[in-house]
Scaffold this active site. Structure first.
Site, PDB file in Angstrom:
ATOM      1  N   SER A  21     110.017 -51.456  -9.035  1.00 17.24           N
ATOM      2  CA  SER A  21     109.593 -49.984  -9.885  1.00 17.24           C
ATOM      3  C   SER A  21     109.159 -49.123  -8.799  1.00 17.24           C
ATOM      4  CB  SER A  21     108.573 -50.414 -10.915  1.00 17.24           C
ATOM      5  OG  SER A  21     108.347 -49.232 -11.724  1.00 17.24           O
ATOM      6  N   ASP A  49     117.086 -51.755 -18.909  1.00 19.20           N
ATOM      7  CA  ASP A  49     115.832 -50.778 -18.504  1.00 19.20           C
ATOM      8  C   ASP A  49     116.062 -49.492 -18.290  1.00 19.20           C
ATOM      9  OD1 ASP A  49     113.657 -49.936 -17.186  1.00 19.20           O
ATOM     10  OD2 ASP A  49     114.666 -50.748 -15.244  1.00 19.20           O
ATOM     11  N   HIS A  82     113.794 -54.492 -16.506  1.00 13.97           N
ATOM     12  CA  HIS A  82     113.023 -53.904 -15.261  1.00 13.97           C
ATOM     13  C   HIS A  82     112.584 -55.101 -14.251  1.00 13.97           C
ATOM     14  CE1 HIS A  82     111.097 -50.403 -13.788  1.00 13.97           C
ATOM     15  NE2 HIS A  82     109.803 -50.857 -13.879  1.00 13.97           N
TER      16      HIS A  82
END
Length: 511
Positions: free
Chosen positions: A191, A443, A468
């Site tokens: 991320s 995601d 994710h």
């Protein structure tokens, strides 16, 4: 991992009544890559990992790497976690695997990055997880978060460029102290941490030989990626699972507004969704539900998890199963309540839900500043077909909030200017190398990710089923074949980077 809040996702780290503005504006102007829900019920987090997997250490870090004013030389203690159980040591020039910390407590990310722990023995690697400045225990100004977060002058030292310089300084000092200057470094991140890992390889190629950037939306800036992409992917996730499920959620926003407008309507909503006895409005309820759908899409993992909240395998499937349950008939609110329970109350411990809870168990509050300065991630647009109410992205909403909150103006073009994003496939092809970009297409952040190879050594691994940074999670016996193949491929690529490094190192000795 987090994201990248920044995940990156819609997280509302500020108190719901922080300003006398429409809740939609507050909700839409603080996009986080990675986070928990600020209105979740309390639960006890249990993970596969414990503190025994690493030792906690501190490094004396400089406040400002880019200026030479007296205040720039102020120091603070930066936390990092280290695990040397598998390390072959400096004599064998065994590698150092470094996690570039996200927007929160580094222990949270370390405990959810099993791929590094499981891969370390294969490479005899030293593991280091570095905490991002202004998060967790790595707080400048004497460790006082109250002072560090007090105003825009102190918060001005919270930025991605300062964080990357922190990592570079710490890594070089650590290698020197371990007499490990010839040990290669590979950086990992998911991320926002994945964005930092990719940027670190671009900015400090003399320190890191390669980077695994998982679910890193580095193209989610400055109209490079459509602001509708984020919600379009969530919409497709639910629609592909069940069209009737999608339709129930789609029409529910209007039903909530209609009921809330009636006399006694708010009490009906409170009772329908088992809201604790505190303030409730249609806006807060909608945010609460939207948070559940967004985070469930992000963490639609193939195995049970306890990352954001305790969740079953394939939680979108379970949400839609609850919505499509025929025993609830045509009662939309009962259906939504059952679906929300999958995200907020899968353990069954919560008796009611507190929509005013703004607790921050993972220490993510600093992201509000970053989302008002450089991390202007475009996620707030909803088309007419979106599962969420139709809306256009408005930079002015963000601007208005940030001026109120910090009296500053965001810089939406700075990240592409600093790190490059425009025409990235053409540009990075000429000078970048040794980066893996993983993205799972379930995601919502994948819309801003690198989804095709840039060169032979800057590669994109894309999974239709992935969520994710699923590749960085601990493996389980229930992992599907596609996930096992992705991890094997990542290991193979990292092996090639290290082999090339050792080959080049041997050549340099001969010279």
């Amino acid at each position: 991992m987090a994201i990248w809040q920044l995940v990156l996702i819609l997280f509302y780290a500020i108190s719901s009544n922080a300003m006398n503005m429409n809740n939609k504006i507050i909700r839409k102007t603080t996009a986080f890559p990675f986070s928990f829900s600020s209105i979740q019920p309390e639960y006890t987090q249990t993970t596969k990992t414990t503190a025994r997997l690493y030792k906690e250490k501190y490094f004396t870090q400089i406040l400002d790497h880019f200026n030479y004013n007296p205040i720039s030389y102020h120091k603070f203690q930066q936390r990092y976690l280290i695990n040397a159980e598998s390390w072959g040591g400096p004599k064998t020039k065994s590698p150092i695997f470094v996690y570039t910390g996200n927007e929160g407590d580094i222990e949270w990310f370390a405990q959810n990055t099993g791929f590094m722990f499981e891969t370390a023995p294969r490479f005899k690697a030293l593991l280091v997880f570095i905490e991002h400045r202004f998060y967790g225990k790595s707080i400048p100004y004497g460790g006082s978060k109250k002072r560090a977060y007090s105003n825009s002058t102190t918060l001005g030292y919270l930025s991605s460029t300062q964080a990357l310089a922190d990592y570079a300084t710490l890594i070089l000092d650590l290698k020197k102290n371990l007499t490990a200057m010839d040990c290669p470094v590979v950086v990992f991140g998911g991320s926002y941490g994945g964005m930092l890992a990719a940027w670190f390889r671009l900015k400090y190629p003399h320190i890191a030989v390669g980077a695994l950037a998982s679910s890193a939306p580095i193209l989610n800036f400055d109209n490079i990626t459509s602001p509708f992409s984020f919600s379009n992917i969530i919409t497709q996730d639910f629609m592909s699972e069940s069209e009737s499920c999608y339709k129930v959620i789609k029409r529910s926003w209007q039903e909530i507004e209609e009921v809330a407008a009636k006399s006694g309507g708010l009490e009906i909503l409170r009772n329908s969704f088992r809201i604790c006895k505190n303030y409730i409005s249609a806006g807060y309820l909608e945010s609460w539900l939207e948070t559940a759908y967004v985070y469930t899409a992000m963490t639609d993992y193939p195995t049970p998890t306890n990352f954001l909240n305790p969740l079953p395998a394939y939680p979108i499937k379970q949400m839609c199963k609850a919505i499509d349950d025929t025993t609830t008939g045509n009662n939309t609110f009962e259906k939504l309540y059952a679906a929300a329970n999958i995200y907020y109350n899968y353990t069954g411990q919560a008796k009611c839900f507190d929509l005013m809870d703004d607790s921050d168990p993972h220490g993510l509050g600093g992201w509000t500043w970053q989302a008002c300065t450089e991390m202007i991630l475009l996620t707030e647009g909803n088309t007419e077909d979106s599962i969420f109410p139709a809306s256009n992205y408005s930079y002015n909403d963000r601007l208005e909030f940030c001026k109120y909150k910090f009296n500053i103006e965001p810089r939406p073009s700075w990240v592409p200017t600093e790190f490059g994003a425009n025409h990235i496939y053409r540009v990075l092809k000429r000078f970048a190398s040794n980066i893996i970009f993983f993205n799972g297409l379930r995601d919502p952040w994948s819309g801003g990710g690198v989804l095709k190879d840039i060169s032979k050594s800057v590669v994109a691994i894309v999974s239709k089923e992935g969520a994710h940074h699923v590749d960085l999670r601990f493996s389980t016996s229930e992992d599907p074949k596609w996930l096992q193949r992705i991890r094997k491929r990542e290991i193979h690529i990292i092996s090639k980077w290290l082999s090339q490094y050792y080959h080049d190192l041997a050549d340099s000795y001969e010279e």
